[in-house]
Design an enzyme around this catalytic site. Structure first.
Site, PDB file in Angstrom:
ATOM      1  N   ASP B  11       0.843  -1.200   0.000  1.00 41.94           N
ATOM      2  CA  ASP B  11       0.000   0.000   0.000  1.00 41.94           C
ATOM      3  C   ASP B  11       0.880   1.253   0.000  1.00 41.94           C
ATOM      4  O   ASP B  11       2.072   1.185   0.304  1.00 41.94           O
ATOM      5  CB  ASP B  11      -0.876  -0.033   1.254  1.00 41.94           C
ATOM      6  N   ASP B  13      -0.366   5.212   0.870  1.00 36.07           N
ATOM      7  CA  ASP B  13      -0.610   6.241   1.884  1.00 36.07           C
ATOM      8  C   ASP B  13      -0.773   5.597   3.266  1.00 36.07           C
ATOM      9  O   ASP B  13      -1.633   4.737   3.455  1.00 36.07           O
ATOM     10  CB  ASP B  13      -1.865   7.048   1.510  1.00 36.07           C
TER      11      ASP B  13
END
Lengths: 255, 255
Positions: B11, B13
């Site tokens: 991932d 953010d």
């Protein structure tokens, strides 16, 4: 043999007219109410227009109507807020009708840290408006929506209604709004107060089972469904709370 | 003793950076992956940016990343549509990332009567865009949303996310969209295919239980939750599907 009612709450779109075309039997019916001096009030979920504008549209169709015969969900919304907190600050998403109703009620329009967030149909909706509403609701503003109608009938087809626009804030903040318009009882209670007749002596007339008839049911007012708009006879076979009366045209209704 | 994985889905953010600030342990971790020649792919629900833009942001943080290391939900959406109907027409609400992904996949942008309606985050949203999407979905277009994220974290606070914008069409048309992004397995299956490792040999790393970890769970891939972003330890006590592994920092993770 139907009961004789002393006051009438009447829906607009699908009951008094369809788009730009009047429904003649409904126009004649309201003329008879006026002749017999029976009080009537048009109750509409349309938050975009001021009551004067709505009355003018009705007069153009030949309906005897002044601004005092009109009760919009914008008026009900402003009244509801003022009852809770006189002079409250309100961030409004919406068009002319809701903004003027809020100001006329002595409330203050305010973008940041308002006491209330109100959402009415806004064809000038944009991300910044939605962002401000979400920030305010997350900061604790009371979240109100003029009505939950999911679609607006137009010549192009069904476009997003206010209930659909409202859902952006509902989903993003995980906060449910207080809905004011039909079928909620809030608008009905307020309209009754303005009309001045008792629940027992008042009839709600409309073409839409889900909004008009359920508004009557939820407020404890007798209802008359007229098949000139949304709800068909087939549809009625599927519902639980039947209208008190049903007619094909208001021509059939004796006052 | 943790298993040795042959490929990593990561991932962005909250995992690689927070807003404009890099997470140094994560940067060092990806450098190690590159040194050991372990394949990795950044998987993001951000539909607004092109993969080249995402890679550039990562390189600015010191992360070894090319456009080939990036898999956005826009790419997954375009790929999903092309698999169903090559050359399909698509009405897109969204920003540069989703529009360019659709065009690069050989699909056609089309406002009226499209085969598909795709909704991605669009900070230029307006009523006409929503109206066109509603008309198309009512006319039978397949309704797709890049992701269901309800809120976007920003310096101002939580603003409406794509899941919130999407709900206008869901509510108005009474039609549920197909969501592509995390936690849906669709984006994960596609990312895995691009990464080239098997489910058993791949680890999904992220900071958000509801999206990153549930995406791994839904796709049948082992997961590593890193507490550098959204999900706290207290939050984890309330969930059903625990991550395979949990660390405070990617410094703790041996490859």
């Amino acid at each position: 043999m139907a009961k004789k009612y002393k006051g009438y709450l009447i829906d607009l779109d699908g009951t008094m007219y369809r788009g730009k075309e009047s429904i003649q039997a409904a126009v004649e019916f309201v003329k008879k109410l006026e002749q017999k001096q029976l009080p009537y009030l048009f109750v509409t979920n349309n938050s975009s227009k001021r009551k004067e504008q709505v009355a003018e549209t009705l007069r153009n169709f030949g309906v005897p109507a002044t601004a005092d015969h009109v009760y919009t969900t914008s008026m009900a919304t402003a009244s509801y807020i003022a009852e809770q907190k006189a002079g409250a600050s309100v961030y409004v998403i919406g068009e002319e009708g809701i903004k003027s109703a809020v100001v006329e009620m002595g409330l203050t329009l305010q973008d940041e840290n308002p006491d209330y967030v109100v959402v009415g149909i806004d064809r000038g909706i944009n991300y910044e408006k939605l962002a401000k509403a979400c920030l305010a609701v997350r900061a604790g503003a009371t979240f109100i929506s003029t009505n939950g109608d999911i679609a607006l009938p137009t010549e192009r087809g069904f476009l997003p209604g206010n209930g659909a626009l409202t859902s952006v804030i509902t989903v993003s903040t995980e906060t449910r709004p207080i809905f004011i318009g039909k079928p909620e009882p809030i608008i009905m209670e307020q309209a009754l107060e303005k009309l001045g007749t008792s629940k027992e002596d008042t009839l709600m007339i409309g073409d839409n089972f889900a909004t008009d008839i359920m508004a009557g049911v939820n407020a404890g007012i007798d209802t008359l469904l007229v098949h000139t708009g949304v709800t068909t006879k087939e549809h009625l076979e599927l519902v639980e709370n039947l209208p008190t009366y049903t007619v094909d045209s208001l021509e059939e209704w004796d006052i």
